[in-house]
Design a protein around this motif. Structure first.
Motif, PDB file in Angstrom:
ATOM      1  N   UNK A   2       8.410  10.147   9.569  1.00  0.00           N
ATOM      2  CA  UNK A   2       8.156   9.834   8.165  1.00  0.00           C
ATOM      3  C   UNK A   2       6.658   9.772   7.909  1.00  0.00           C
ATOM      4  N   UNK A   3       6.218  10.451   6.839  1.00  0.00           N
ATOM      5  CA  UNK A   3       4.802  10.471   6.475  1.00  0.00           C
ATOM      6  C   UNK A   3       4.578   9.442   5.370  1.00  0.00           C
ATOM      7  N   UNK A   4       3.718   8.490   5.649  1.00  0.00           N
ATOM      8  CA  UNK A   4       3.387   7.441   4.682  1.00  0.00           C
ATOM      9  C   UNK A   4       1.913   7.546   4.340  1.00  0.00           C
ATOM     10  N   UNK A   5       1.625   7.599   3.043  1.00  0.00           N
ATOM     11  CA  UNK A   5       0.236   7.618   2.581  1.00  0.00           C
ATOM     12  C   UNK A   5       0.013   6.385   1.712  1.00  0.00           C
ATOM     13  N   UNK A   6      -1.033   5.660   2.032  1.00  0.00           N
ATOM     14  CA  UNK A   6      -1.345   4.409   1.351  1.00  0.00           C
ATOM     15  C   UNK A   6      -2.670   4.555   0.633  1.00  0.00           C
ATOM     16  N   UNK A   7      -2.678   4.218  -0.656  1.00  0.00           N
ATOM     17  CA  UNK A   7      -3.911   4.261  -1.444  1.00  0.00           C
ATOM     18  C   UNK A   7      -4.441   2.843  -1.573  1.00  0.00           C
ATOM     19  N   UNK A   8      -5.559   2.574  -0.904  1.00  0.00           N
ATOM     20  CA  UNK A   8      -6.157   1.239  -0.946  1.00  0.00           C
ATOM     21  C   UNK A   8      -6.059   0.543   0.388  1.00  0.00           C
ATOM     22  N   UNK A   9      -7.183  -0.002   0.859  1.00  0.00           N
ATOM     23  CA  UNK A   9      -7.226  -0.618   2.186  1.00  0.00           C
ATOM     24  C   UNK A   9      -7.312  -2.124   2.187  1.00  0.00           C
ATOM     25  N   UNK A  10      -6.875  -2.771   1.087  1.00  0.00           N
ATOM     26  CA  UNK A  10      -6.849  -4.227   1.045  1.00  0.00           C
ATOM     27  C   UNK A  10      -5.662  -4.788   1.802  1.00  0.00           C
ATOM     28  N   UNK A  11      -5.366  -6.087   1.634  1.00  0.00           N
ATOM     29  CA  UNK A  11      -4.255  -6.709   2.379  1.00  0.00           C
ATOM     30  C   UNK A  11      -2.923  -5.991   2.199  1.00  0.00           C
ATOM     31  N   UNK A  12      -2.612  -5.587   0.976  1.00  0.00           N
ATOM     32  CA  UNK A  12      -1.366  -4.851   0.765  1.00  0.00           C
ATOM     33  C   UNK A  12      -1.372  -3.521   1.482  1.00  0.00           C
ATOM     34  N   UNK A  13      -2.535  -2.875   1.538  1.00  0.00           N
ATOM     35  CA  UNK A  13      -2.638  -1.572   2.173  1.00  0.00           C
ATOM     36  C   UNK A  13      -2.676  -1.633   3.679  1.00  0.00           C
ATOM     37  N   UNK A 311       1.824  -2.592  -4.139  1.00  0.00           N
ATOM     38  CA  UNK A 311       1.656  -3.949  -3.613  1.00  0.00           C
ATOM     39  C   UNK A 311       0.307  -4.495  -4.037  1.00  0.00           C
ATOM     40  N   UNK A 312       0.252  -5.808  -4.153  1.00  0.00           N
ATOM     41  CA  UNK A 312      -1.028  -6.470  -4.383  1.00  0.00           C
ATOM     42  C   UNK A 312      -1.360  -6.714  -5.841  1.00  0.00           C
TER      43      UNK A 312
END
Length: 463
Positions: A2-13, A311-312
């Motif tokens: 599964x490919x997961x891409x997350x935008x944002x590197x804060x706690x939620x990210x 998230x966040x």
């Protein structure tokens, strides 16, 4: 895979990235502001580091009661203590940078790819990352998590200049202690900074549009805090709505809607937050936003677009780093088929890092007072606690709210030093549906502040 891409590197990210990697996904984090986000770089970590300095100074000021006296180099009693704000802020920035580096190292160790750039959606299953040099790279995804946070809210009549009119992200560039600081806004952020700067010896005026500080917190707790503020010399202007903030050289003037003005050397704007959701291609991808621009999510962090989660702070659900992290974890557990329970805001423990601190969890006194819930309430002052007496603590209390029928602990409030630590046993009781009797029967250390939690629980026993 599964490919997961997350935008944002804060706690939620970053927390969601770690969970996804642990569960075997191929994870890419697209981040533009630095790993850790505002929580680490400009908000939680920096502000609590500043507050730690203020706490030490507060303790030194009452040291005489404990028989401790400071002397100058000639052996005479010291007349005052001071702070080197440039050194404090340098330490704040260094700790934030170190924490960000530690988190980035953890992501690398977990095999997570971090891409520096601004991410946006190109449909619900593709993220485009724009690098600082303008280069664009696309990433296809089976699931996308948006965790872009929020930014300080400003008004056209109160524009920060980064020098004397400041947001909470800009205060760490100050090299000199303000001669007089005006804090506009008496919510959590405003109260924390007002408390911190008052603690390091700054003349502080707190401008509140409501009738008391911390209008969203427990009223008994807010009353204690406001009394402490005033006793320490802070001017608290209640029911005073800000109209504008202007600067003339080294003087900043806050005009109130009733015509009064307050002048100082600096002004800190604590007017709330706005979500970082513009220009991300969200609505084009089918992600619905509310009237304030926050992303609408359900209790497992799903948006209205298939395969897109959020998230966040950008969701506006409960603007805490701990909630952002949990939203991110829940999203990944859901995406990758792991055991998952929906987000339950009724068990979230939160803390206001003022001096004294205010920690809360579960059912609130306001819900009881408004007739929305039924609970028996007991308030145990810390002034009667032996450990508190030893430490010279006079302000604060432990409050428990229990079900009149079952005796189950439904909520609690702690006001006092390190309330963020003392709230934990109450949070466990609320989460695990423990009764007041069960909480009372747990051994506590004597003497200890936590003894007041058990004492409050014992007062709720019914034969």
């Amino acid at each position: 895979m599964t490919r997961v891409v997350i935008i944002g590197g804060g706690p939620g990210g970053y927390e969601s990235a770690l969970v996804a990697a642990q569960l075997g996904a191929e994870v890419t984090v697209v981040d533009s502001d630095g790993i850790g986000g505002s929580a680490v770089l400009t908000d939680c970590v920096p502000s609590k580091t500043l507050i730690a300095t203020a706490d030490v100074m507060n303790q030194v000021e009452v040291a005489g009661e404990l028989g401790i006296f400071l002397k100058d180099h000639q052996g005479d009693a010291a007349a005052a203590i001071g702070v080197d704000l440039a050194r404090v802020n340098a330490r704040v920035k260094q700790l934030a940078a170190d924490q960000s580096a530690d988190i980035a190292a953890g992501l690398a160790k977990a095999g997570i790819t971090v891409v520096k750039g601004r991410g946006r959606l190109d449909g619900p299953s593709r993220v485009v990352a724009t690098a600082p040099d303008g280069t664009e790279t696309s990433y296809d995804a089976d699931a996308v998590l948006v965790s872009t946070g929020a930014a300080p809210r400003t008004l056209s009549s109160a524009q920060p200049d980064g020098e004397r009119i400041l947001t909470w992200e800009q205060v760490y560039d100050l090299d000199e202690v303000p001669t007089k600081l005006i804090v506009v806004g008496s919510g959590v952020t405003g109260a924390e900074f007002a408390s911190a700067y008052n603690g390091i010896g700054v003349d502080v005026t707190l401008v509140s549009s409501r009738d008391r500080v911390l209008p969203g917190e427990d009223a008994d707790a807010a009353t204690v805090l406001e009394d402490v503020f005033k006793r320490r010399g802070m001017e608290v202007l209640g029911k005073s709505r800000m109209k504008s903030v202007t600067r003339d050289g080294d003087v900043v003037t806050v005009e109130l809607e009733d015509g009064r003005t307050v002048s100082g050397s600096h002004c800190l704007l604590a007017l709330g937050s706005i979500p970082n959701t513009r220009g991300l291609g969200l609505e084009e991808a089918g992600v619905e936003l509310d009237e304030g621009g926050f992303i609408k999510v359900d209790r497992v962090s799903r948006t209205t677009a298939r395969g897109v989660y959020a998230a966040g702070d950008c969701t506006g659900v409960f603007m805490l780093a701990s909630v952002a992290a949990m939203q991110g974890r829940i999203a990944m557990w859901h995406v990758l088929g792991d055991a998952v329970a929906p987000l339950d805001l009724g068990i979230v423990a939160s803390n206001v890092f003022t001096s004294p601190e205010i920690a809360t969890v579960g059912l609130t006194q306001k819900s009881v007072d408004d007739g929305k819930a039924f609970a028996e309430v007991v308030l145990q002052p810390l002034a009667s606690n032996s450990r508190a007496k030893m430490q010279g603590v006079k302000d604060g209390f432990v409050k428990l709210l229990i079900s009149p029928g079952s005796g189950r602990v439904l909520g609690g409030v702690v006001v006092g030093p390190h309330a963020s630590e003392l709230i934990h046993p109450i949070a466990v009781a609320v989460t695990e549906r423990i009764t007041a009797d069960q909480l009372a029967h747990v051994f506590t250390v004597y003497p200890s502040m936590s003894g007041s939690v058990a004492e409050a629980a014992r007062r709720l026993h019914r034969a």
